[in-house]
Design an enzyme around this catalytic site. Structure first.
Site, PDB file in Angstrom:
ATOM      1  CB  CYS A  22      63.966  68.280 -54.468  1.00 55.03           C
ATOM      2  SG  CYS A  22      65.209  68.101 -53.182  1.00 55.03           S
ATOM      3  CG  ASP A 144      63.652  62.567 -59.191  1.00 54.72           C
ATOM      4  OD1 ASP A 144      63.683  63.712 -58.690  1.00 54.72           O
ATOM      5  OD2 ASP A 144      64.673  61.928 -59.489  1.00 54.72           O
ATOM      6  CG  HIS A 146      65.607  66.207 -58.195  1.00 54.33           C
ATOM      7  ND1 HIS A 146      65.082  65.194 -57.405  1.00 54.33           N
ATOM      8  CD2 HIS A 146      66.301  67.011 -57.364  1.00 54.33           C
ATOM      9  CE1 HIS A 146      65.477  65.398 -56.156  1.00 54.33           C
ATOM     10  NE2 HIS A 146      66.205  66.476 -56.112  1.00 54.33           N
TER      11      HIS A 146
END
Length: 190
Positions: A22, A144, A146
């Site tokens: 990440c 994000d 992820h």
């Protein structure tokens, strides 16, 4: 956020980096700004090699699945001559509320994505905007990294929460410290 960026996320280049990539993906998003093009965006191996080259990581770091954070991202921004990075340390997540004015000014003045990551909350993410309500409400626009898969559209990502407005008091762990890496256009682009 002014300018354009590309959304880098787990597996976007065919590498399965779930659970460790990440920070790399957030760095890649930062490197893609302000033009929104892949030119100048380093791959995972190039990031690891750069961190060895600058002496931040020991020999053998290349090929590992070790995490990186805002400090390493800032070093890589300079190494790859990407956007200029500036670090800010926030001792506790609750303190991020005190950084909202700085974040707002950053975006209002044309600043780029802001990488954020901490210790108890080690999940890297990018901040793309700030919204302060009339009372005590305050939100940050979070990108994000992820996500795993091939997104069909920006709307799909928004509906699934991969890019979303999050209330500051619940978006960050109040017991975690956080580092922020602010990006701005480098001097050649200004």
């Amino acid at each position: 956020l002014s300018g354009h960026y590309l959304y880098y996320h787990y597996g976007c280049d065919g590498t399965d980096d779930r659970g460790w990539g990440c920070g790399y993906r957030t760095l890649q998003t930062l490197c893609s700004w302000p033009r929104g093009r892949p030119a100048g965006v380093p791959g995972l191996a190039a990031v690891q090699a750069a961190l060895e080259d600058v002496g931040d990581k020991p020999p053998g770091f290349c090929g590992s699945r070790n995490w990186i954070g805002c400090v390493e991202a800032n070093l890589c921004l300079a190494h790859f001559e990407g956007p200029e990075g500036r670090l800010c340390h926030v001792p506790r997540g609750a303190g991020l509320r005190g950084e909202l004015e700085r974040l707002y000014s950053h975006f209002a003045e044309g600043g780029g994505p802001v990488m954020v990551g901490g210790d108890a909350d080690a999940q890297s993410k990018a901040l793309l905007g700030v919204c302060v309500g009339p009372d005590t409400e305050a939100y940050v626009l979070v990108l994000d990294p992820h996500y795993w898969g091939a997104p069909k559209s920006p709307r799909e990502l928004q509906e699934a929460g991969w890019v979303s407005w999050r209330e500051v008091s619940t978006a960050f762990d109040p017991n975690s410290f956080y580092n922020l890496c602010f990006t701005s256009r480098n001097s050649e682009e200004q």
